[in-house]
Scaffold this active site. Sequence first.
Site, mmCIF file in Angstrom:
data_model
loop_
_atom_site.group_PDB
_atom_site.id
_atom_site.type_symbol
_atom_site.label_atom_id
_atom_site.label_comp_id
_atom_site.label_asym_id
_atom_site.label_seq_id
_atom_site.Cartn_x
_atom_site.Cartn_y
_atom_site.Cartn_z
ATOM 1 N N HIS A 53 0.856 -1.187 0.000
ATOM 2 C CA HIS A 53 0.000 0.000 0.000
ATOM 3 C C HIS A 53 0.896 1.242 0.000
ATOM 4 O O HIS A 53 2.111 1.133 0.158
ATOM 5 C CB HIS A 53 -0.941 -0.007 1.220
ATOM 6 C CG HIS A 53 -0.255 0.082 2.543
ATOM 7 N ND1 HIS A 53 -0.152 -0.983 3.411
ATOM 8 C CD2 HIS A 53 0.385 1.106 3.152
ATOM 9 C CE1 HIS A 53 0.514 -0.610 4.493
ATOM 10 N NE2 HIS A 53 0.859 0.658 4.358
HETATM 11 P P1 TYD Z 1 -1.437 -2.394 7.674
HETATM 12 O O1 TYD Z 1 -0.969 -0.973 7.810
HETATM 13 O O2 TYD Z 1 -2.138 -2.749 6.409
HETATM 14 O O3 TYD Z 1 -0.214 -3.386 7.921
HETATM 15 P P2 TYD Z 1 1.044 -3.789 7.007
HETATM 16 O O4 TYD Z 1 1.388 -2.664 6.117
HETATM 17 O O5 TYD Z 1 2.116 -4.055 8.018
HETATM 18 O O6 TYD Z 1 0.723 -5.020 6.266
HETATM 19 O O7 TYD Z 1 -2.356 -2.713 8.936
HETATM 20 C C1 TYD Z 1 -2.876 -4.004 9.174
HETATM 21 C C2 TYD Z 1 -4.138 -3.856 10.002
HETATM 22 O O8 TYD Z 1 -3.853 -3.238 11.260
HETATM 23 C C3 TYD Z 1 -5.225 -2.996 9.327
HETATM 24 O O9 TYD Z 1 -6.483 -3.617 9.570
HETATM 25 C C4 TYD Z 1 -5.168 -1.686 10.064
HETATM 26 C C5 TYD Z 1 -4.648 -2.072 11.434
HETATM 27 N N1 TYD Z 1 -3.820 -0.988 12.028
HETATM 28 C C6 TYD Z 1 -4.324 -0.207 13.051
HETATM 29 O O10 TYD Z 1 -5.473 -0.366 13.486
HETATM 30 N N2 TYD Z 1 -3.534 0.771 13.587
HETATM 31 C C7 TYD Z 1 -2.274 0.995 13.143
HETATM 32 O O11 TYD Z 1 -1.569 1.906 13.649
HETATM 33 C C8 TYD Z 1 -1.762 0.181 12.061
HETATM 34 C C9 TYD Z 1 -0.383 0.378 11.523
HETATM 35 C C10 TYD Z 1 -2.563 -0.802 11.544
#
Ligand code: TYD
Length: 140
Positions: A53
């Site tokens: 993303h």
């Molecule tokens: P995401 O940012 O997509 O993780 P990565 O890039 O590491 O794969 O986040 C994964 C899930 O966690 C998504 O449902 C959102 C949640 N999340 C939060 O609730 N708070 C946060 O600060 C972060 C980073 C993620």
Amino acid sequence: MSTIFDCSIVHLPKIENRAGNITPVENNKEIPFDIKRIYYLYDIPGGEKRGAHAHKKLQQLLIAASGSFDVTLFDGTNKKTFHLSQPYIGLYIAPGMWRDIGNFSSGSISLVLASHKYDPKDYIREYEKFLAYRKTINKR
Ligand code: TYD
């Protein structure tokens, strides 16, 4: 809009002691933003990939607090891969970068210092939308 050339490796201070090391990070000193949020990735199963993303506003500093992993950044034109493996080395990620994170070593911990609180509206999760976003941004 930022490009891949605004993203860089940041050498953090390392205070060495025979009893172990300390790495401090302060707002606007080692990093060009105020930290509003800290999160960390851990218990990452072998072969797993994270990221896939981009963020519109968010700036981040990624640190391999333990173990190692690879971060590939793409600004819509140029792509660069960074291998993070030391707790005193950070990767500054400017806004607008597509990031893919993988090749996690077993037991690795990815520490993330972030410029904003969690905001789902700041995410671009579809690659096609990211390419379109970068095209409109680059025209401005
Ligand atoms: P995401 O940012 O997509 O993780 P990565 O890039 O590491 O794969 O986040 C994964 C899930 O966690 C998504 O449902 C959102 C949640 N999340 C939060 O609730 N708070 C946060 O600060 C972060 C980073 C993620």
